[in-house]
Design a protein around this motif. Structure first.
Motif, PDB file in Angstrom:
ATOM      1  N   VAL A   1       0.864  -1.173   0.000  1.00 30.25           N
ATOM      2  CA  VAL A   1       0.000   0.000   0.000  1.00 30.25           C
ATOM      3  C   VAL A   1       0.905   1.229   0.000  1.00 30.25           C
ATOM      4  O   VAL A   1       1.801   1.351   0.834  1.00 30.25           O
ATOM      5  N   TYR A   2       0.684   2.101  -0.950  1.00 31.35           N
ATOM      6  CA  TYR A   2       1.484   3.310  -1.087  1.00 31.35           C
ATOM      7  C   TYR A   2       0.672   4.507  -0.597  1.00 31.35           C
ATOM      8  O   TYR A   2      -0.434   4.756  -1.070  1.00 31.35           O
ATOM      9  N   PHE A   3       1.245   5.237   0.353  1.00 32.85           N
ATOM     10  CA  PHE A   3       0.577   6.398   0.921  1.00 32.85           C
ATOM     11  C   PHE A   3       1.299   7.675   0.513  1.00 32.85           C
ATOM     12  O   PHE A   3       2.533   7.722   0.446  1.00 32.85           O
ATOM     13  N   CYS A   4       0.506   8.693   0.298  1.00 33.24           N
ATOM     14  CA  CYS A   4       1.004  10.043   0.114  1.00 33.24           C
ATOM     15  C   CYS A   4       0.566  10.842   1.339  1.00 33.24           C
ATOM     16  O   CYS A   4      -0.535  10.636   1.868  1.00 33.24           O
ATOM     17  N   ALA A   5       1.418  11.747   1.814  1.00 29.81           N
ATOM     18  CA  ALA A   5       1.085  12.599   2.947  1.00 29.81           C
ATOM     19  C   ALA A   5       1.563  14.016   2.647  1.00 29.81           C
ATOM     20  O   ALA A   5       2.513  14.201   1.878  1.00 29.81           O
ATOM     21  N   SER A   6       0.898  14.996   3.231  1.00 35.67           N
ATOM     22  CA  SER A   6       1.343  16.378   3.048  1.00 35.67           C
ATOM     23  C   SER A   6       1.314  17.112   4.372  1.00 35.67           C
ATOM     24  O   SER A   6       0.638  16.697   5.321  1.00 35.67           O
ATOM     25  N   SER A   7       2.073  18.206   4.446  1.00 32.44           N
ATOM     26  CA  SER A   7       2.125  19.019   5.655  1.00 32.44           C
ATOM     27  C   SER A   7       2.486  20.447   5.288  1.00 32.44           C
ATOM     28  O   SER A   7       2.916  20.729   4.158  1.00 32.44           O
TER      29      SER A   7
ATOM     30  N   ARG B   1       4.761  25.495  10.154  1.00 30.04           N
ATOM     31  CA  ARG B   1       4.215  25.265  11.487  1.00 30.04           C
ATOM     32  C   ARG B   1       5.007  24.175  12.196  1.00 30.04           C
ATOM     33  O   ARG B   1       4.985  23.019  11.785  1.00 30.04           O
ATOM     34  N   ASP B   2       5.736  24.557  13.215  1.00 27.25           N
ATOM     35  CA  ASP B   2       6.494  23.586  13.980  1.00 27.25           C
ATOM     36  C   ASP B   2       5.561  22.573  14.621  1.00 27.25           C
ATOM     37  O   ASP B   2       4.498  22.919  15.111  1.00 27.25           O
ATOM     38  N   SER B   3       5.976  21.328  14.569  1.00 27.68           N
ATOM     39  CA  SER B   3       5.212  20.256  15.185  1.00 27.68           C
ATOM     40  C   SER B   3       3.866  20.026  14.527  1.00 27.68           C
ATOM     41  O   SER B   3       2.969  19.462  15.129  1.00 27.68           O
ATOM     42  N   ASP B   4       3.724  20.472  13.296  1.00 25.69           N
ATOM     43  CA  ASP B   4       2.509  20.136  12.573  1.00 25.69           C
ATOM     44  C   ASP B   4       2.598  18.689  12.135  1.00 25.69           C
ATOM     45  O   ASP B   4       3.672  18.109  12.043  1.00 25.69           O
ATOM     46  N   THR B   5       1.457  18.121  11.866  1.00 28.09           N
ATOM     47  CA  THR B   5       1.458  16.725  11.518  1.00 28.09           C
ATOM     48  C   THR B   5       1.525  16.531  10.016  1.00 28.09           C
ATOM     49  O   THR B   5       1.336  17.471   9.244  1.00 28.09           O
ATOM     50  N   GLN B   6       1.810  15.327   9.614  1.00 28.94           N
ATOM     51  CA  GLN B   6       1.688  14.929   8.225  1.00 28.94           C
ATOM     52  C   GLN B   6       0.305  14.309   8.062  1.00 28.94           C
ATOM     53  O   GLN B   6      -0.075  13.421   8.823  1.00 28.94           O
ATOM     54  N   TYR B   7      -0.436  14.771   7.080  1.00 27.44           N
ATOM     55  CA  TYR B   7      -1.783  14.263   6.827  1.00 27.44           C
ATOM     56  C   TYR B   7      -1.705  13.233   5.707  1.00 27.44           C
ATOM     57  O   TYR B   7      -1.227  13.546   4.609  1.00 27.44           O
ATOM     58  N   PHE B   8      -2.172  12.045   6.010  1.00 28.17           N
ATOM     59  CA  PHE B   8      -2.063  10.942   5.062  1.00 28.17           C
ATOM     60  C   PHE B   8      -3.307  10.815   4.197  1.00 28.17           C
ATOM     61  O   PHE B   8      -4.434  11.050   4.659  1.00 28.17           O
ATOM     62  N   GLY B   9      -3.087  10.405   2.949  1.00 30.51           N
ATOM     63  CA  GLY B   9      -4.180  10.033   2.081  1.00 30.51           C
ATOM     64  C   GLY B   9      -4.657   8.625   2.379  1.00 30.51           C
ATOM     65  O   GLY B   9      -4.102   7.953   3.248  1.00 30.51           O
ATOM     66  N   PRO B  10      -5.653   8.149   1.623  1.00 33.33           N
ATOM     67  CA  PRO B  10      -6.230   6.824   1.875  1.00 33.33           C
ATOM     68  C   PRO B  10      -5.374   5.671   1.359  1.00 33.33           C
ATOM     69  O   PRO B  10      -5.623   4.519   1.690  1.00 33.33           O
TER      70      PRO B  10
ATOM     71  N   ARG C   1      -2.883   6.367  14.647  1.00 31.46           N
ATOM     72  CA  ARG C   1      -3.909   5.330  14.634  1.00 31.46           C
ATOM     73  C   ARG C   1      -4.304   5.109  13.189  1.00 31.46           C
ATOM     74  O   ARG C   1      -4.508   6.063  12.426  1.00 31.46           O
ATOM     75  N   GLN C   2      -4.411   3.860  12.808  1.00 34.76           N
ATOM     76  CA  GLN C   2      -4.775   3.524  11.434  1.00 34.76           C
ATOM     77  C   GLN C   2      -5.915   2.520  11.439  1.00 34.76           C
ATOM     78  O   GLN C   2      -5.746   1.370  11.859  1.00 34.76           O
ATOM     79  N   TYR C   3      -7.074   2.966  10.953  1.00 37.37           N
ATOM     80  CA  TYR C   3      -8.194   2.056  10.793  1.00 37.37           C
ATOM     81  C   TYR C   3      -8.000   1.267   9.506  1.00 37.37           C
ATOM     82  O   TYR C   3      -7.283   1.693   8.592  1.00 37.37           O
ATOM     83  N   SER C   4      -8.692   0.139   9.432  1.00 35.36           N
ATOM     84  CA  SER C   4      -8.544  -0.751   8.289  1.00 35.36           C
ATOM     85  C   SER C   4      -8.850  -0.013   6.986  1.00 35.36           C
ATOM     86  O   SER C   4      -9.853   0.705   6.878  1.00 35.36           O
ATOM     87  N   ARG C   5      -7.977  -0.143   6.031  1.00 34.36           N
ATOM     88  CA  ARG C   5      -8.138   0.419   4.685  1.00 34.36           C
ATOM     89  C   ARG C   5      -8.089   1.950   4.683  1.00 34.36           C
ATOM     90  O   ARG C   5      -8.590   2.586   3.757  1.00 34.36           O
ATOM     91  N   LYS C   6      -7.504   2.536   5.725  1.00 38.17           N
ATOM     92  CA  LYS C   6      -7.374   3.986   5.804  1.00 38.17           C
ATOM     93  C   LYS C   6      -5.909   4.372   5.986  1.00 38.17           C
ATOM     94  O   LYS C   6      -5.061   3.526   6.292  1.00 38.17           O
ATOM     95  N   GLY C   7      -5.619   5.657   5.810  1.00 40.19           N
ATOM     96  CA  GLY C   7      -4.290   6.150   6.096  1.00 40.19           C
ATOM     97  C   GLY C   7      -4.118   6.433   7.581  1.00 40.19           C
ATOM     98  O   GLY C   7      -5.091   6.629   8.302  1.00 40.19           O
ATOM     99  N   PRO C   8      -2.877   6.445   8.071  1.00 37.88           N
ATOM    100  CA  PRO C   8      -2.646   6.761   9.482  1.00 37.88           C
ATOM    101  C   PRO C   8      -3.058   8.190   9.804  1.00 37.88           C
ATOM    102  O   PRO C   8      -2.946   9.083   8.959  1.00 37.88           O
ATOM    103  N   GLU C   9      -3.509   8.409  11.018  1.00 31.13           N
ATOM    104  CA  GLU C   9      -3.830   9.759  11.488  1.00 31.13           C
ATOM    105  C   GLU C   9      -3.158   9.964  12.845  1.00 31.13           C
ATOM    106  O   GLU C   9      -3.099   9.046  13.663  1.00 31.13           O
ATOM    107  N   LEU C  10      -2.643  11.177  13.048  1.00 33.40           N
ATOM    108  CA  LEU C  10      -1.923  11.468  14.280  1.00 33.40           C
ATOM    109  C   LEU C  10      -2.874  11.439  15.464  1.00 33.40           C
ATOM    110  O   LEU C  10      -3.910  12.103  15.464  1.00 33.40           O
ATOM    111  N   LEU C  11      -2.487  10.678  16.479  1.00 36.94           N
ATOM    112  CA  LEU C  11      -3.271  10.596  17.705  1.00 36.94           C
ATOM    113  C   LEU C  11      -2.732  11.607  18.732  1.00 36.94           C
ATOM    114  O   LEU C  11      -3.479  12.400  19.293  1.00 36.94           O
TER     115      LEU C  11
END
Lengths: 115, 113
Positions: A89-95, A99-108, B37-47
């Motif tokens: 599974v290949y994920f893309c993330a952006s940030s 912003r210090d300590s901002d998170t990376q937001y992942f795609g599906p 946290r990563q739910y099934s078939r989803k991307g990880p999200e910061l907890l």
């Protein structure tokens, strides 16, 4: 906001074929990351961009993998030729880098199967 | 040896139990410690995330970091079925929004109603 958009969501291809995965980051974000997730190795960073410039591609497994970011709203990850061991599974993330300590937001993610 | 080690589980506990998830690491340069946290078939999200050593609490979740032991933990109190997911620890040397993250392989957690 629509979040990070990836396409396709699923891809099944045969060994030797070219595969192109696509990513649209969150609008306004200026860092983009490509990750690969497998059961054995977990989530691994392949490459990341700041302001469309590749910063670290040390995680790219070999020359068969290439990534581009022609503009702030689009990136591709290409595998040519594909092999069964690329199945993952290949994920893309952006940030937003300012912003210090901002998170990376992942795609599906894109689930790739190479037969 | 991997930079970050995490017990893959799976871990199954009854609803209401306290859950403890752990990671160890080898790189002493890591400063930011995150749980995704990563739910099934989803991307990880910061907890939640922690900078350097110490504890951080957010509702039912508590993150602990012990840099001297290179050991981090996530505790979930009063666990709920909605907590069923894979939990990934991640670490970085600096600002983790713009920095390479090193992930553990994840622990699959199931909360049994």
């Amino acid at each position: 906001d629509a979040g990070v958009i990836q396409s396709p969501r699923h891809e099944v291809t045969e060994m030797g074929q070219e595969v192109t995965l696509r990513c649209k980051p969150i609008s306004g974000h200026n860092s983009l990351f490509w990750y690969r997730q497998t059961m054995m190795r977990g989530l691994e960073l392949l490459i990341y961009f700041n302001n469309n410039v590749p910063i670290d591609d040390s995680g790219m497994p070999e020359d068969r993998f290439s990534a581009k970011m022609p503009n702030a709203s689009f990136s591709t990850l290409k595998i040519q030729p594909s092999e069964p061991r690329d199945s993952a599974v290949y994920f893309c993330a952006s940030s937003l880098v300012e912003r210090d300590s901002d998170t990376q937001y992942f795609g599906p993610g894109t689930r790739l199967t190479v037969l | 040896q991997k930079e970050v080690e995490q017990d893959p589980g799976p871990l199954s506990v009854p609803e209401g139990a306290i859950v403890s998830l752990n990671c160890t690491y080898s790189n002493s340069a890591f400063q930011y410690f995150m749980w995704y946290r990563q739910y099934s078939r989803k991307g990880p999200e910061l907890l939640m995330y922690t900078y350097s050593s110490g504890n951080k609490e957010d509702g039912r979740f508590t993150a602990q970091v012990d840099k001297s032991s290179k050991y981090i933990s996530l505790f979930i109190r009063d666990s709920q079925p909605s907590d069923s997911a894979t939990y990934l620890c991640a670490m970085s040397e600096s600002n983790f929004g713009n920095e390479k993250l090193t992930f553990g392989t994840g622990t699959r957690l199931t909360i049994i109603p």
